[in-house]
Structure formats: structure tokens, C-alpha cells
Design a protein around this motif. Structure first.
Motif, mmCIF file in Angstrom:
data_model
loop_
_atom_site.group_PDB
_atom_site.id
_atom_site.type_symbol
_atom_site.label_atom_id
_atom_site.label_comp_id
_atom_site.label_asym_id
_atom_site.label_seq_id
_atom_site.Cartn_x
_atom_site.Cartn_y
_atom_site.Cartn_z
ATOM 1 N N ALA A 9 0.841 -1.191 0.000
ATOM 2 C CA ALA A 9 0.000 0.000 0.000
ATOM 3 C C ALA A 9 0.882 1.249 0.000
ATOM 4 O O ALA A 9 1.990 1.247 0.525
ATOM 5 C CB ALA A 9 -0.902 0.001 1.225
ATOM 6 N N GLU A 10 0.345 2.279 -0.587
ATOM 7 C CA GLU A 10 1.003 3.583 -0.614
ATOM 8 C C GLU A 10 0.148 4.556 0.191
ATOM 9 O O GLU A 10 -1.045 4.309 0.412
ATOM 10 C CB GLU A 10 1.128 4.055 -2.065
ATOM 11 C CG GLU A 10 1.928 3.085 -2.922
ATOM 12 C CD GLU A 10 1.803 3.362 -4.419
ATOM 13 O OE1 GLU A 10 0.992 4.241 -4.823
ATOM 14 O OE2 GLU A 10 2.485 2.664 -5.173
ATOM 15 N N ASP A 13 -3.261 5.366 -0.915
ATOM 16 C CA ASP A 13 -4.281 4.320 -0.837
ATOM 17 C C ASP A 13 -5.144 4.427 0.419
ATOM 18 O O ASP A 13 -6.169 3.750 0.512
ATOM 19 C CB ASP A 13 -3.637 2.925 -0.843
ATOM 20 C CG ASP A 13 -2.939 2.592 -2.137
ATOM 21 O OD1 ASP A 13 -3.424 3.015 -3.204
ATOM 22 O OD2 ASP A 13 -1.906 1.896 -2.073
ATOM 23 N N ALA A 16 -9.035 4.696 0.122
ATOM 24 C CA ALA A 16 -9.641 3.476 -0.423
ATOM 25 C C ALA A 16 -9.574 2.336 0.591
ATOM 26 O O ALA A 16 -10.522 1.546 0.713
ATOM 27 C CB ALA A 16 -8.961 3.074 -1.725
ATOM 28 N N LEU A 17 -8.472 2.240 1.326
ATOM 29 C CA LEU A 17 -8.349 1.202 2.353
ATOM 30 C C LEU A 17 -9.350 1.438 3.477
ATOM 31 O O LEU A 17 -9.967 0.495 3.966
ATOM 32 C CB LEU A 17 -6.925 1.162 2.906
ATOM 33 C CG LEU A 17 -5.871 0.619 1.948
ATOM 34 C CD1 LEU A 17 -4.476 0.825 2.516
ATOM 35 C CD2 LEU A 17 -6.123 -0.843 1.658
ATOM 36 N N VAL A 54 -2.253 -4.388 -0.851
ATOM 37 C CA VAL A 54 -3.544 -4.190 -1.503
ATOM 38 C C VAL A 54 -3.644 -5.153 -2.674
ATOM 39 O O VAL A 54 -2.651 -5.483 -3.322
ATOM 40 C CB VAL A 54 -3.742 -2.738 -1.986
ATOM 41 C CG1 VAL A 54 -3.764 -1.778 -0.802
ATOM 42 C CG2 VAL A 54 -2.687 -2.320 -2.978
ATOM 43 N N LEU A 56 -5.437 -5.705 -6.303
ATOM 44 C CA LEU A 56 -6.061 -4.990 -7.416
ATOM 45 C C LEU A 56 -6.481 -6.006 -8.456
ATOM 46 O O LEU A 56 -5.682 -6.860 -8.854
ATOM 47 C CB LEU A 56 -5.070 -3.991 -8.030
ATOM 48 C CG LEU A 56 -4.472 -2.976 -7.064
ATOM 49 C CD1 LEU A 56 -3.184 -2.400 -7.620
ATOM 50 C CD2 LEU A 56 -5.479 -1.887 -6.788
ATOM 51 N N SER A 64 -8.958 -0.385 -8.930
ATOM 52 C CA SER A 64 -9.717 -0.344 -7.688
ATOM 53 C C SER A 64 -9.221 -1.438 -6.754
ATOM 54 O O SER A 64 -8.962 -2.560 -7.165
ATOM 55 C CB SER A 64 -11.218 -0.483 -7.952
ATOM 56 O OG SER A 64 -11.491 -1.729 -8.539
ATOM 57 N N ILE A 65 -9.110 -1.099 -5.496
ATOM 58 C CA ILE A 65 -8.638 -2.043 -4.486
ATOM 59 C C ILE A 65 -9.793 -2.969 -4.117
ATOM 60 O O ILE A 65 -10.865 -2.508 -3.752
ATOM 61 C CB ILE A 65 -8.098 -1.290 -3.260
ATOM 62 C CG1 ILE A 65 -6.861 -0.477 -3.661
ATOM 63 C CG2 ILE A 65 -7.780 -2.257 -2.133
ATOM 64 C CD1 ILE A 65 -6.322 0.427 -2.575
#
Length: 153
Positions: A9-10, A13, A16-17, A54, A56, A64-65
Motif C-alpha cells: 500500500a502507498e 491508498d 480506499a483502504l 492491496v 487490485l 480499484s482495491i
């Protein structure tokens, strides 16, 4: 199932997380406010020096995650499976199994986790994935009973 890519993960993210994690938990346990719990959870993972992965999906919704996996190191060459979360639309898709295979590959001697004792669906999944119950406890956030599980290499 369309191909899935896993990556670390960045920082970008996080929204979205948060959405994925809160949505997954809210669908499972609607009595709790996961939006309010998110900051503490996010901070906990960083304190544990966990790696957040994550998932994808490589299809029409690319980018999209569709899943997350949080693994934290333990003192004895084992990993703690801190979280595995999927949106309800991904449950039963095989994605959780793929995430678990990845976690087992990353694990040293063992992979450990704690699950809420009343989360029967998760317990069945972990037992199908060859985890054995090794103890019990109490969830510090909810006060509800938990079970400890371990998978050994």
C-alpha cells in the motif's frame, strides 16, 4: 476470476483502504462504528511496523482495491495476520484464499491470527486454510471473546 495483482500500500491508498476496511467490517458487524475506529486501526498497523498489501483486480475495474492484507512481524520469525479484508462482493470469489497463500509464502515459521469467536464464517475459512486453534482471549476494542489461531510451516 480475473487476475489479481498484490502490491504494498502507498499513502495515497489510505482513503480506499479506509472505505474497504470499514465497509467489510460494517457488513459483518453492523453494531460497531468502524469509521470512528479507523484512525486507531491505521495507527496500530504503523506501530506494529506492519506491511499493508492491496489487491487490485486486472479487469474492467482495474485500479480499484478489492482486498487488503496486513502482516506484522513477530519476535520468533512468525507473522501476525493482523487483517484480511474484502468487500462483501468479493466474498466467495477465491480472493481470500489467494491472499492467504501470499501471507503463508511471506511467513517464516508460522502465521498467527486472532478472530472474534462469533465470526463463524471467518473461523470456517481459517480452519479450511489449515489453521489450528491455539488459545482464546478478549477483543480489547469490543470486549467480545476471541480465538487465537496458528498455521505452521
Amino acid at each position: 476470476m480475473a487476475a489479481v495483482t498484490l502490491r504494498l500500500a502507498e499513502a495515497a491508498d489510505e482513503p480506499a483502504l479506509k472505505s474497504l476496511w470499514c465497509g467489510a467490517w460494517q457488513a459483518t458487524y453492523p453494531a460497531f462504528d468502524y469509521q470512528a475506529r479507523w484512525p486507531g486501526q491505521w495507527g496500530r498497523w504503523h506501530l506494529l511496523e506492519a506491511e499493508i498489501f492491496v489487491a487490485l483486480r486486472e479487469d474492467a475495474t482495474a485500479g480499484s482495491i478489492v482486498g487488503m492484507l496486513v502482516l506484522a512481524p513477530q519476535d520468533d520469525d512468525a507473522l501476525l495476520l493482523e487483517q484480511i479484508a474484502l468487500p462483501p462482493t468479493e466474498q466467495g470469489s477465491g480472493l481470500a484464499h489467494l491472499l492467504m497463500l501470499f501471507a503463508k509464502q511471506k511467513a517464516g515459521s508460522a502465521l498467527r491470527l486472532t478472530v472474534n469467536a462469533f465470526n463463524e464464517r471467518a473461523i470456517r475459512f481459517y480452519e479450511r486454510e489449515d489453521f489450528e486453534r491455539i488459545g482464546s482471549g478478549v477483543n480489547p476494542a469490543s470486549g467480545l471473546p476471541t480465538f487465537d489461531y496458528e498455521w505452521r510451516r
